[in-house]
Design an enzyme around this catalytic site. Structure first.
Site, PDB file in Angstrom:
ATOM      1  N   LYS A 152      -9.210 -47.108  50.728  1.00  0.00           N
ATOM      2  CA  LYS A 152     -10.254 -46.127  51.031  1.00  0.00           C
ATOM      3  C   LYS A 152     -11.515 -46.798  51.562  1.00  0.00           C
ATOM      4  O   LYS A 152     -12.085 -46.379  52.576  1.00  0.00           O
ATOM      5  CB  LYS A 152     -10.581 -45.324  49.763  1.00  0.00           C
ATOM      6  CG  LYS A 152     -11.779 -44.371  49.880  1.00  0.00           C
ATOM      7  CD  LYS A 152     -11.526 -43.205  50.805  1.00  0.00           C
ATOM      8  CE  LYS A 152     -12.753 -42.322  50.990  1.00  0.00           C
ATOM      9  NZ  LYS A 152     -13.036 -41.473  49.819  1.00  0.00           N
ATOM     10  N   LYS A 196     -22.671 -44.624  50.132  1.00  0.00           N
ATOM     11  CA  LYS A 196     -21.991 -45.025  48.891  1.00  0.00           C
ATOM     12  C   LYS A 196     -20.733 -45.841  49.203  1.00  0.00           C
ATOM     13  O   LYS A 196     -20.510 -46.912  48.620  1.00  0.00           O
ATOM     14  CB  LYS A 196     -21.618 -43.786  48.079  1.00  0.00           C
ATOM     15  CG  LYS A 196     -20.730 -44.083  46.882  1.00  0.00           C
ATOM     16  CD  LYS A 196     -20.099 -42.818  46.302  1.00  0.00           C
ATOM     17  CE  LYS A 196     -19.027 -43.162  45.280  1.00  0.00           C
ATOM     18  NZ  LYS A 196     -18.332 -41.965  44.749  1.00  0.00           N
ATOM     19  N   THR A 225     -13.760 -41.893  44.297  1.00  0.00           N
ATOM     20  CA  THR A 225     -13.942 -43.104  45.098  1.00  0.00           C
ATOM     21  C   THR A 225     -14.885 -44.014  44.330  1.00  0.00           C
ATOM     22  O   THR A 225     -16.072 -43.698  44.175  1.00  0.00           O
ATOM     23  CB  THR A 225     -14.514 -42.779  46.483  1.00  0.00           C
ATOM     24  OG1 THR A 225     -13.580 -41.979  47.202  1.00  0.00           O
ATOM     25  CG2 THR A 225     -14.772 -44.058  47.273  1.00  0.00           C
TER      26      THR A 225
END
Length: 290
Positions: free
Chosen positions: A162, A237, A87
């Site tokens: 995502k 994050k 990611t």
């Protein structure tokens, strides 16, 4: 299929092991020296990728991905697929895809949802960006490592999907925890709150599948002392990635921005580091208005 797997951490190791268990020939490398069941260890990333039809990476961030890509692309076979499951920021995903294409390779960005449990059980969901022919080559591998792979379009769109998904998740988890804290102070039992909301207009994955209140709803990290299924650090994050993307795209995301700041405070200034992201509930329990 001959596969290389770079990054054998908590997610990468079980993913690689599942591919090896399914009969693929998997060579792996991790800078920390970690290994995975059934995976042949290489002494370097360039060594691992030699002869591989598909090279899978699972790395911590975009800078590391860019560095690894620069290191391995010259050693990959022409026509091979570079499949990144990290990611990272959209810009890094698109830069690596462009670099791979220039070298005669195909690239996919395919971040995952499902956590360590999904990686071990082969039940991950992949959000995939990149060319159709590369997706077709990787599809049998997605079917081993996960339960669903959604082709979201061009390079970078997997990362876009995502971070948009996880921005929703971060916001809804905060709202769910706030609501439980308010219910407590209003004298409404948590069980009654769950029974109403989980079958009414307030239902969400955060409430119905991952309830932050211990002893309420299906078993979740709240029932295990908030040991992480998905750590608050990782949520922070992902939320930061969402705001970086929003800045680049000139998108107004006030709730995403507020969620980012709340998780930043929770992780960096309070006791959230290393705890599940649903541990926002005990945080709100201890707080008062003002």
């Amino acid at each position: 299929m001959q596969i290389a797997f770079i990054g054998l951490g908590n997610m990468g190791a079980p993913m690689a092991a599942n591919l090896a268990k399914a009969g693929h020939s998997v060579t792996g490398f991790d800078v920390a020296g970690t290994t995975a069941d059934g995976v042949t260890n290489a002494t370097s990333a360039p060594e691992a990728v030699k002869g591989a039809e598909v090279v899978i990476t699972m790395l911590p961030n975009g800078d590391i991905l860019r560095g690894v890509a620069t290191e391995i692309i010259p050693h990959m076979e022409k026509g091979a697929v570079l499949l990144d499951c990290s990611t990272v920021d959209v810009d890094s995903a698109r830069a690596v895809a462009s670099q791979a294409s220039y070298a005669g390779l195909m690239a996919l960005d395919a971040p995952v949802s499902g956590g360590i449990g999904g990686a071990s059980g082969g039940t991950l969901t992949f959000m995939v960006g990149g060319p159709d022919d590369a997706f077709a080559i990787a599809k049998p591998l997605f079917d081993i490592m996960g339960q669903k792979a959604v082709h979201c379009g061009a390079s970078g769109n997997g990362q876009a999907a995502k971070i948009c998904n996880n921005m929703i998740l971060g916001v809804t988890m905060i709202a769910t925890c706030e609501a439980f804290s308010l219910a407590d102070k209003l004298g409404l039992s948590r069980e009654a709150m769950f029974d109403v909301v989980s079958t009414s207009s307030g239902y969400s994955w955060s409430m119905n599948a991952y309830c932050p209140a211990p002893g309420v709803g299906p078993t979740s990290p709240a029932d295990n002392g908030y040991n992480p299924g998905f750590a608050a650090d990782l949520m922070l994050k992902d939320l930061r990635l969402s705001q970086q993307a929003a800045e680049t795209a000139d998108a107004d995301t006030p709730l995403g921005q507020a969620a980012t700041e709340l998780y930043r405070t929770f992780v960096e200034d309070e006791d959230g580091k290393g705890r599940d992201f649903s541990a926002m509930l005990p945080r709100f329990e201890k707080r008062h208005r003002g």
